[in-house]
Design a protein around this motif. Sequence first.
Motif, PDB file in Angstrom:
ATOM      1  N   VAL A   1      -9.541 -44.685  25.954  1.00 38.61           N
ATOM      2  CA  VAL A   1      -9.164 -45.108  24.570  1.00 38.61           C
ATOM      3  C   VAL A   1      -9.913 -46.121  23.834  1.00 38.61           C
ATOM      4  N   SER A   2      -9.912 -47.295  24.719  1.00 36.45           N
ATOM      5  CA  SER A   2     -10.913 -48.459  24.280  1.00 36.45           C
ATOM      6  C   SER A   2     -12.282 -48.319  23.971  1.00 36.45           C
ATOM      7  N   PHE A   3     -12.818 -47.667  25.019  1.00 38.98           N
ATOM      8  CA  PHE A   3     -14.219 -47.368  24.778  1.00 38.98           C
ATOM      9  C   PHE A   3     -14.626 -46.273  23.474  1.00 38.98           C
ATOM     10  N   GLY A   4     -13.701 -45.456  23.337  1.00 44.76           N
ATOM     11  CA  GLY A   4     -13.719 -44.676  22.101  1.00 44.76           C
ATOM     12  C   GLY A   4     -13.689 -45.305  20.891  1.00 44.76           C
ATOM     13  N   ARG A   5     -12.725 -46.250  20.857  1.00 45.11           N
ATOM     14  CA  ARG A   5     -12.882 -47.153  19.586  1.00 45.11           C
ATOM     15  C   ARG A   5     -14.025 -47.924  19.467  1.00 45.11           C
ATOM     16  N   LEU A   6     -14.841 -48.275  20.541  1.00 45.50           N
ATOM     17  CA  LEU A   6     -15.962 -49.116  20.533  1.00 45.50           C
ATOM     18  C   LEU A   6     -17.205 -48.002  20.279  1.00 45.50           C
ATOM     19  N   GLY A   7     -16.760 -46.756  20.285  1.00 50.68           N
ATOM     20  CA  GLY A   7     -18.066 -46.008  20.164  1.00 50.68           C
ATOM     21  C   GLY A   7     -18.815 -45.864  21.490  1.00 50.68           C
ATOM     22  N   LEU A   8     -18.332 -46.115  22.729  1.00 47.79           N
ATOM     23  CA  LEU A   8     -19.189 -46.103  23.859  1.00 47.79           C
ATOM     24  C   LEU A   8     -18.920 -44.703  24.256  1.00 47.79           C
ATOM     25  N   ILE A   9     -17.770 -43.725  24.036  1.00 45.60           N
ATOM     26  CA  ILE A   9     -17.604 -42.509  24.526  1.00 45.60           C
ATOM     27  C   ILE A   9     -16.919 -41.932  23.290  1.00 45.60           C
ATOM     28  N   GLU A  10     -16.974 -40.654  23.632  1.00 43.79           N
ATOM     29  CA  GLU A  10     -16.378 -39.640  22.615  1.00 43.79           C
ATOM     30  C   GLU A  10     -15.884 -38.636  23.033  1.00 43.79           C
ATOM     31  N   GLN A  11     -14.730 -38.029  22.493  1.00 41.75           N
ATOM     32  CA  GLN A  11     -14.114 -36.996  23.354  1.00 41.75           C
ATOM     33  C   GLN A  11     -14.013 -35.792  22.231  1.00 41.75           C
ATOM     34  N   ASP A  12     -14.410 -34.850  22.531  1.00 42.56           N
ATOM     35  CA  ASP A  12     -14.680 -33.460  21.953  1.00 42.56           C
ATOM     36  C   ASP A  12     -13.403 -32.992  21.526  1.00 42.56           C
ATOM     37  N   ALA A  13     -12.930 -32.685  20.029  1.00 37.06           N
ATOM     38  CA  ALA A  13     -11.816 -32.471  19.593  1.00 37.06           C
ATOM     39  C   ALA A  13     -11.064 -30.981  20.283  1.00 37.06           C
ATOM     40  N   VAL A  14     -12.044 -30.234  20.505  1.00 35.18           N
ATOM     41  CA  VAL A  14     -11.503 -28.825  20.876  1.00 35.18           C
ATOM     42  C   VAL A  14     -11.228 -28.689  22.430  1.00 35.18           C
ATOM     43  N   SER A  15     -12.348 -29.074  23.413  1.00 31.32           N
ATOM     44  CA  SER A  15     -12.208 -29.158  24.903  1.00 31.32           C
ATOM     45  C   SER A  15     -11.620 -30.395  25.505  1.00 31.32           C
ATOM     46  N   GLY A  16     -11.435 -31.515  24.655  1.00 34.83           N
ATOM     47  CA  GLY A  16     -10.899 -32.500  25.143  1.00 34.83           C
ATOM     48  C   GLY A  16     -11.653 -33.401  26.086  1.00 34.83           C
ATOM     49  N   ARG A  17     -13.135 -32.821  26.311  1.00 32.76           N
ATOM     50  CA  ARG A  17     -13.905 -33.424  27.512  1.00 32.76           C
ATOM     51  C   ARG A  17     -14.553 -34.698  26.686  1.00 32.76           C
ATOM     52  N   TYR A  18     -15.069 -35.512  27.536  1.00 34.92           N
ATOM     53  CA  TYR A  18     -15.669 -36.658  27.294  1.00 34.92           C
ATOM     54  C   TYR A  18     -16.920 -36.887  27.660  1.00 34.92           C
ATOM     55  N   ALA A  19     -17.700 -37.571  26.576  1.00 36.30           N
ATOM     56  CA  ALA A  19     -19.079 -37.817  26.704  1.00 36.30           C
ATOM     57  C   ALA A  19     -19.473 -39.162  26.269  1.00 36.30           C
ATOM     58  N   LEU A  20     -20.714 -39.741  26.521  1.00 33.58           N
ATOM     59  CA  LEU A  20     -21.080 -40.972  26.041  1.00 33.58           C
ATOM     60  C   LEU A  20     -21.288 -40.906  24.692  1.00 33.58           C
ATOM     61  N   GLY A  21     -20.748 -42.010  23.785  1.00 33.77           N
ATOM     62  CA  GLY A  21     -20.916 -41.972  22.474  1.00 33.77           C
ATOM     63  C   GLY A  21     -22.148 -42.729  21.747  1.00 33.77           C
ATOM     64  N   PRO A  22     -22.230 -42.826  20.456  1.00 30.88           N
ATOM     65  CA  PRO A  22     -23.414 -43.441  19.772  1.00 30.88           C
ATOM     66  C   PRO A  22     -23.640 -44.829  20.194  1.00 30.88           C
ATOM     67  N   ALA A  23     -22.581 -45.747  20.466  1.00 29.96           N
ATOM     68  CA  ALA A  23     -22.712 -46.824  20.666  1.00 29.96           C
ATOM     69  C   ALA A  23     -23.648 -47.107  22.193  1.00 29.96           C
ATOM     70  N   ALA A  24     -23.070 -46.137  23.317  1.00 28.34           N
ATOM     71  CA  ALA A  24     -23.837 -46.098  24.341  1.00 28.34           C
ATOM     72  C   ALA A  24     -25.328 -45.991  24.267  1.00 28.34           C
ATOM     73  N   LEU A  25     -25.583 -44.817  23.198  1.00 30.99           N
ATOM     74  CA  LEU A  25     -26.997 -44.727  23.075  1.00 30.99           C
ATOM     75  C   LEU A  25     -27.609 -45.736  22.537  1.00 30.99           C
ATOM     76  N   GLN A  26     -27.134 -46.354  21.684  1.00 26.92           N
ATOM     77  CA  GLN A  26     -27.822 -47.646  21.054  1.00 26.92           C
ATOM     78  C   GLN A  26     -28.283 -48.733  22.297  1.00 26.92           C
ATOM     79  N   LEU A  27     -27.199 -48.745  23.225  1.00 29.43           N
ATOM     80  CA  LEU A  27     -27.424 -49.593  24.340  1.00 29.43           C
ATOM     81  C   LEU A  27     -28.595 -49.267  24.972  1.00 29.43           C
ATOM     82  N   GLY A  28     -28.599 -48.099  25.366  1.00 28.01           N
ATOM     83  CA  GLY A  28     -29.510 -47.543  26.201  1.00 28.01           C
ATOM     84  C   GLY A  28     -30.952 -47.695  25.500  1.00 28.01           C
ATOM     85  N   LEU A  29     -31.184 -47.523  24.349  1.00 30.04           N
ATOM     86  CA  LEU A  29     -32.275 -47.404  23.582  1.00 30.04           C
ATOM     87  C   LEU A  29     -32.995 -49.077  23.548  1.00 30.04           C
TER      88      LEU A  29
END
Length: 263
Positions: free
Chosen positions: A53-81
């Motif tokens: 939940v906290s990581f989602g608020r920071l944009g580090l992860i995101e949850q698919d609204a249909v499947s409920g699965r979790y993946a890395l979010g846009p903030a994680a992408l920016q950190l990696g880049l």
Amino acid sequence: MEQRVMREQRAVQSVEVGGRLLIALARQAAAMTLKDLAAAAGLPASRAHPYLVSFGRLGLIEQDAVSGRYALGPAALQLGLACLHQLDPLKAAGPVAEALSQQIDQTVAIALWGNMGPAIVRVIEGSQPLHVNMRAGSVMALLGTATGRAFAAVLPARVVKEMLAGPQGDARRADRTPVKDVARELEAIAAEYRRHGVTRAVGRPIPGVNAFSAPAFDHEGRPALVLTALGHEDNFPVGWESPLAKAVREAAAAVSHRLGHRG
């Protein structure tokens, strides 16, 4: 040394626990269910969820609204880049090369691919004297040294052939004999590397000196540099499965990991 100091410093346990979830996501190519993600991080699902939940608020992860699965979010992408932009292959390889030299007590060199071919950029000497003409700036023969053969094994054949055909090219094997069929020679070098994970030179081009080399790769799978260990034949066994060959393979893999390679 650097990692040991970090371990001894005061840390925030909850950050480390949450970080395990991010690392677990980074290791997977696809989005994950809460159950699978928690298991991969070694946590019960009920404990993992608040972190997500906290990581989602920071944009580090995101949850698919249909499947409920979790993946890395846009903030994680920016950190990696940002991390990739800040990466310096030579700086990443330095501590690994130093540790390798200390571990095997042999001379270790780092080489980059330059406009004249494989060029030594740093030499870390072992405690045992080794009288070779190798220093920062030295250009290594492409087919006649372990360092050059490591580059030849993983660079596009076109690049290697162009270098061999140029004014600095030296189409000679480690035994100094001319290479008549360059394409076949490059295939043999690549096959040797695929089998053993290293290339080697036995008593040549410098009599009495043996060497193992291995390339390290960046996040796009391109060869970033080559690590070479070399020493006198009296204390440098050249078996493909010798401790020295294994140490060079593992050191190159460690540099690749630091550079974001996932191979």
